[in-house]
Scaffold this motif. Structure first.
Motif, PDB file in Angstrom:
ATOM      1  N   VAL A   1     -13.729 -29.722  46.138  1.00 27.66           N
ATOM      2  CA  VAL A   1     -14.962 -30.247  45.549  1.00 27.66           C
ATOM      3  C   VAL A   1     -14.972 -31.771  45.494  1.00 27.66           C
ATOM      4  O   VAL A   1     -13.934 -32.434  45.504  1.00 27.66           O
ATOM      5  CB  VAL A   1     -15.212 -29.693  44.123  1.00 27.66           C
ATOM      6  CG1 VAL A   1     -15.366 -28.186  44.156  1.00 27.66           C
ATOM      7  CG2 VAL A   1     -14.122 -30.125  43.164  1.00 27.66           C
ATOM      8  N   VAL A   2     -16.159 -32.286  45.438  1.00 24.07           N
ATOM      9  CA  VAL A   2     -16.395 -33.711  45.217  1.00 24.07           C
ATOM     10  C   VAL A   2     -16.292 -33.976  43.716  1.00 24.07           C
ATOM     11  O   VAL A   2     -16.912 -33.271  42.924  1.00 24.07           O
ATOM     12  CB  VAL A   2     -17.801 -34.095  45.733  1.00 24.07           C
ATOM     13  CG1 VAL A   2     -18.177 -35.498  45.286  1.00 24.07           C
ATOM     14  CG2 VAL A   2     -17.860 -33.960  47.247  1.00 24.07           C
ATOM     15  N   GLU A   3     -15.490 -34.978  43.357  1.00 26.48           N
ATOM     16  CA  GLU A   3     -15.326 -35.294  41.933  1.00 26.48           C
ATOM     17  C   GLU A   3     -16.175 -36.484  41.504  1.00 26.48           C
ATOM     18  O   GLU A   3     -16.632 -36.542  40.368  1.00 26.48           O
ATOM     19  CB  GLU A   3     -13.858 -35.565  41.623  1.00 26.48           C
ATOM     20  CG  GLU A   3     -12.967 -34.354  41.852  1.00 26.48           C
ATOM     21  CD  GLU A   3     -11.550 -34.576  41.386  1.00 26.48           C
ATOM     22  OE1 GLU A   3     -11.333 -35.413  40.486  1.00 26.48           O
ATOM     23  OE2 GLU A   3     -10.643 -33.934  41.927  1.00 26.48           O
ATOM     24  N   THR A   4     -16.288 -37.453  42.377  1.00 26.27           N
ATOM     25  CA  THR A   4     -17.143 -38.608  42.034  1.00 26.27           C
ATOM     26  C   THR A   4     -18.061 -38.897  43.202  1.00 26.27           C
ATOM     27  O   THR A   4     -17.665 -38.801  44.363  1.00 26.27           O
ATOM     28  CB  THR A   4     -16.321 -39.888  41.756  1.00 26.27           C
ATOM     29  OG1 THR A   4     -15.530 -40.173  42.892  1.00 26.27           O
ATOM     30  CG2 THR A   4     -15.466 -39.745  40.540  1.00 26.27           C
ATOM     31  N   LEU A   5     -19.269 -39.267  42.860  1.00 21.96           N
ATOM     32  CA  LEU A   5     -20.252 -39.613  43.885  1.00 21.96           C
ATOM     33  C   LEU A   5     -20.321 -41.133  44.024  1.00 21.96           C
ATOM     34  O   LEU A   5     -19.637 -41.866  43.320  1.00 21.96           O
ATOM     35  CB  LEU A   5     -21.606 -39.031  43.487  1.00 21.96           C
ATOM     36  CG  LEU A   5     -21.635 -37.493  43.470  1.00 21.96           C
ATOM     37  CD1 LEU A   5     -22.833 -36.987  42.708  1.00 21.96           C
ATOM     38  CD2 LEU A   5     -21.628 -36.944  44.884  1.00 21.96           C
ATOM     39  N   ARG A   6     -21.155 -41.556  44.966  1.00 22.25           N
ATOM     40  CA  ARG A   6     -21.327 -42.991  45.160  1.00 22.25           C
ATOM     41  C   ARG A   6     -22.703 -43.364  44.604  1.00 22.25           C
ATOM     42  O   ARG A   6     -23.673 -43.467  45.320  1.00 22.25           O
ATOM     43  CB  ARG A   6     -21.262 -43.302  46.647  1.00 22.25           C
ATOM     44  CG  ARG A   6     -20.576 -44.579  46.960  1.00 22.25           C
ATOM     45  CD  ARG A   6     -20.413 -44.744  48.456  1.00 22.25           C
ATOM     46  NE  ARG A   6     -19.237 -45.524  48.738  1.00 22.25           N
ATOM     47  CZ  ARG A   6     -18.777 -45.744  49.940  1.00 22.25           C
ATOM     48  NH1 ARG A   6     -19.380 -45.242  50.983  1.00 22.25           N
ATOM     49  NH2 ARG A   6     -17.698 -46.489  50.124  1.00 22.25           N
ATOM     50  N   GLU A   7     -22.739 -43.538  43.296  1.00 17.83           N
ATOM     51  CA  GLU A   7     -24.021 -43.787  42.645  1.00 17.83           C
ATOM     52  C   GLU A   7     -24.236 -45.255  42.348  1.00 17.83           C
ATOM     53  O   GLU A   7     -25.371 -45.681  42.155  1.00 17.83           O
ATOM     54  CB  GLU A   7     -24.080 -43.012  41.330  1.00 17.83           C
ATOM     55  CG  GLU A   7     -23.952 -41.514  41.482  1.00 17.83           C
ATOM     56  CD  GLU A   7     -23.895 -40.840  40.130  1.00 17.83           C
ATOM     57  OE1 GLU A   7     -24.889 -40.927  39.390  1.00 17.83           O
ATOM     58  OE2 GLU A   7     -22.856 -40.251  39.794  1.00 17.83           O
ATOM     59  N   TRP A   8     -23.166 -46.024  42.230  1.00 17.06           N
ATOM     60  CA  TRP A   8     -23.286 -47.405  41.779  1.00 17.06           C
ATOM     61  C   TRP A   8     -22.415 -48.320  42.631  1.00 17.06           C
ATOM     62  O   TRP A   8     -21.421 -47.894  43.186  1.00 17.06           O
ATOM     63  CB  TRP A   8     -22.847 -47.507  40.308  1.00 17.06           C
ATOM     64  CG  TRP A   8     -23.582 -46.548  39.432  1.00 17.06           C
ATOM     65  CD1 TRP A   8     -23.175 -45.285  39.080  1.00 17.06           C
ATOM     66  CD2 TRP A   8     -24.879 -46.714  38.866  1.00 17.06           C
ATOM     67  NE1 TRP A   8     -24.133 -44.685  38.313  1.00 17.06           N
ATOM     68  CE2 TRP A   8     -25.187 -45.530  38.154  1.00 17.06           C
ATOM     69  CE3 TRP A   8     -25.805 -47.759  38.868  1.00 17.06           C
ATOM     70  CZ2 TRP A   8     -26.392 -45.368  37.472  1.00 17.06           C
ATOM     71  CZ3 TRP A   8     -26.996 -47.591  38.177  1.00 17.06           C
ATOM     72  CH2 TRP A   8     -27.277 -46.404  37.497  1.00 17.06           C
TER      73      TRP A   8
END
Lengths: 128, 402
Positions: B124-131
């Protein structure tokens, strides 16, 4: 006669290569349906995977992934606007990140980047 | 190659890598002046395709082990940008071209990429690229600096990423002064407030943690919060910092949470400048937009950003939609739908370059939200009327949901 023999031997060579490169994996290729670009990827994949289904990215729903091992998202991203100017286009889709979490997916080229943007993956176009 | 021993290069199909020396792109040297005149490459395609491929930035990519960069490539960005990479179970193949143009190596590498993705089922993806990460500001100051011809162009670029402070002239004109200025702020940078589209690319200085002289990525900050949650003098500040940096944990639960998870904590910049527990699935801020027609002249992207509903409307020429103030009632409207845990808590704010009641091209719509029920359900109806100079389509309502 020689040219057709040459052709037969080339075809045989291609089949042998494909057979030697076969993956026991069912693939759904989501691209721009009906384009030569998508046809080229279909032609590559068909003899090399257990099964291949090709759909337009815009038509895929999560239920289409039943029985599929790997989803591949691809497609062309350049288009021309009404004035004939070059622009980037992204095919609209209905797939959600939450539904695809953990599902093996290959995101190809610019269209893969657009989907990455939609889902805020690290493989995104916006951060490229 | 970013990861020369990676399994994607070893199988299931063996690769006969035929390296060639390719002239190092000028832009690579701006990122890394120690690079030589050539870099080692191998060909993926026989010919160069007219459409661009994709590379993605290395900033913050491998901070959490849910992602890895595998191969680089000749590109217009930098030598550490990845053309083949993985995030969770998503494998990026950044090369663009017709399949029949693949070299033998390119074809086998592509097939290996499919096999590699298959092997990552359930990852799974744990952190996205939001910032934006802190290094985005560093890159502007120290790499992109050399691309700008005029100091004002650099200043504009810095302000776009870091709008909350007047940038001293010496930061623009003197790279060493810029380095000192950046190093003083680096540990205390965080994501900017605001719900507009640009907010995701902007940084702000956290003056509270700067005053404490504890960087927000330093575990000592968590201990400071723990020590001061029950302090008469500092409770308010401790609660503020807890809400800012550990937003999913209530003050009453924080001591036990920290005791239980201390060894598994990591700080993510791109995921929101927050502390998280390793192994936790990422929660996407992106909302689904239901009811989209492929030929509709309006494309809508929706997400939750800083406590607001943030929409981006891309309106294809010659079409337009209307501001809420349209006297004929055709304006963009948003209404909470049944089952939503959130309701609207203010007026629509619209950012658009178009004057008057018509909205053309690209515009941002934001509206603050308030929680009205437990849970994470989001359900709003967006209604608009799209018109061209001759006629209007019937009103269209899209469901924005999670």
């Amino acid at each position: 006669m020689l040219p057709s023999l040459f052709f037969v031997s080339l075809v045989a060579f291609a089949d042998t290569t494909a057979e030697a490169e076969r993956l026991p994996i069912s693939v759904l290729y989501a691209g721009n349906e009906g384009t030569p670009y998508t046809a080229s990827w279909q032609q590559l994949l068909e003899p090399r995977v257990k099964s291949l289904r090709v759909m337009s990215l815009s038509k895929i729903e999560t239920k289409d992934l039943a029985g599929i091992d790997v989803l591949i998202v691809g497609g062309q991203v350049e288009d021309k606007n009404e004035k004939g100017e070059l622009r980037l286009k992204s095919e609209k889709h209905r797939l959600s990140f939450d539904a695809l979490q953990g599902f093996p997916t290959v995101l190809m080229g610019g269209q893969g980047g657009f989907v990455s943007d939609d889902w805020k993956l690290k493989t995104s176009w916006q951060h490229g | 190659m970013l990861s020369p021993d990676h399994e994607i290069l070893r199988g299931p199909f063996s690769l006969a890598l035929e390296f060639e020396d390719t002239e190092t792109p000028d832009n690579f040297k701006r990122f890394d002046s120690t690079l030589g005149d050539t870099v080692r490459t191998f060909a993926i395609f026989h010919t160069k395709f007219s459409e661009p491929g994709l590379v993605t930035s290395d900033h913050g990519f491998e901070v959490v082990p849910d992602a890895e960069r595998i191969l680089g490539g000749i590109n217009m960005k930098g030598p550490q940008y990845a053309a083949v990479a993985r995030h969770g179970s998503f494998v990026m193949w950044g090369f663009q071209g017709y399949a029949n143009e693949l070299t033998d190596t390119g074809r086998r590498l592509f097939l290996n990429s499919i096999a590699y993705a298959h092997s990552k089922r359930g990852t799974v993806v744990e952190t996205l690229r939001e910032w934006a990460p802190r290094d985005a500001l560093a890159e502007t100051l120290f790499v992109w600096r050399s691309f700008y011809e005029k100091p004002e162009e650099l200043r504009e670029s810095v302000v776009r990423t870091y709008p909350g402070e007047v940038i001293p002239d010496e930061v623009i004109t003197d790279v060493e002064a810029a380095r000192r200025w950046f190093d003083e702020r680096r540990p205390y940078l965080r994501r900017a407030d605001g719900a507009g589209y640009m907010a995701q690319y902007q940084l702000a200085l956290d003056r509270e943690v700067q005053a404490l002289r504890i960087g927000n990525a330093d575990p000592k900050l968590l201990d400071w919060i723990l020590d001061h949650l029950n302090s008469e003098a500092d409770r308010a500040l401790a609660e503020l910092l807890l809400a800012r940096y550990v937003p999913d944990v209530a003050a009453a639960d924080f001591p036990a949470w920290l005791r239980e998870n201390r060894e598994r904590l990591y700080f993510t910049e791109t995921g929101g400048y927050v502390w998280r527990v390793s192994g936790t699935r990422a929660k996407s801020p992106v909302l689904s937009v239901v009811g989209v027609a492929q030929d509709d002249p309006v494309t809508v992207q929706a997400e939750l950003r800083n406590g607001s509903l943030a929409l981006v409307l891309s309106i294809r020429a010659p079409w337009h939609v209307y501001r809420p103030s349209d006297p004929e009632g055709r304006g963009v409207r948003i209404a909470a739908a049944e089952g939503s845990s959130f309701d609207l808590a203010g007026d629509l704010a619209i950012q658009s370059d178009t004057p008057g009641d018509e909205l053309h091209g690209y515009c941002e719509v934001t509206i603050p939200l308030k929680r009205i029920a437990p849970g994470d359900a989001v359900a709003f109806d967006l209604t608009y009327v799209a018109c061209d100079p001759r006629s209007c389509k019937p009103p269209r309502t899209l469901r924005i949901a999670r």
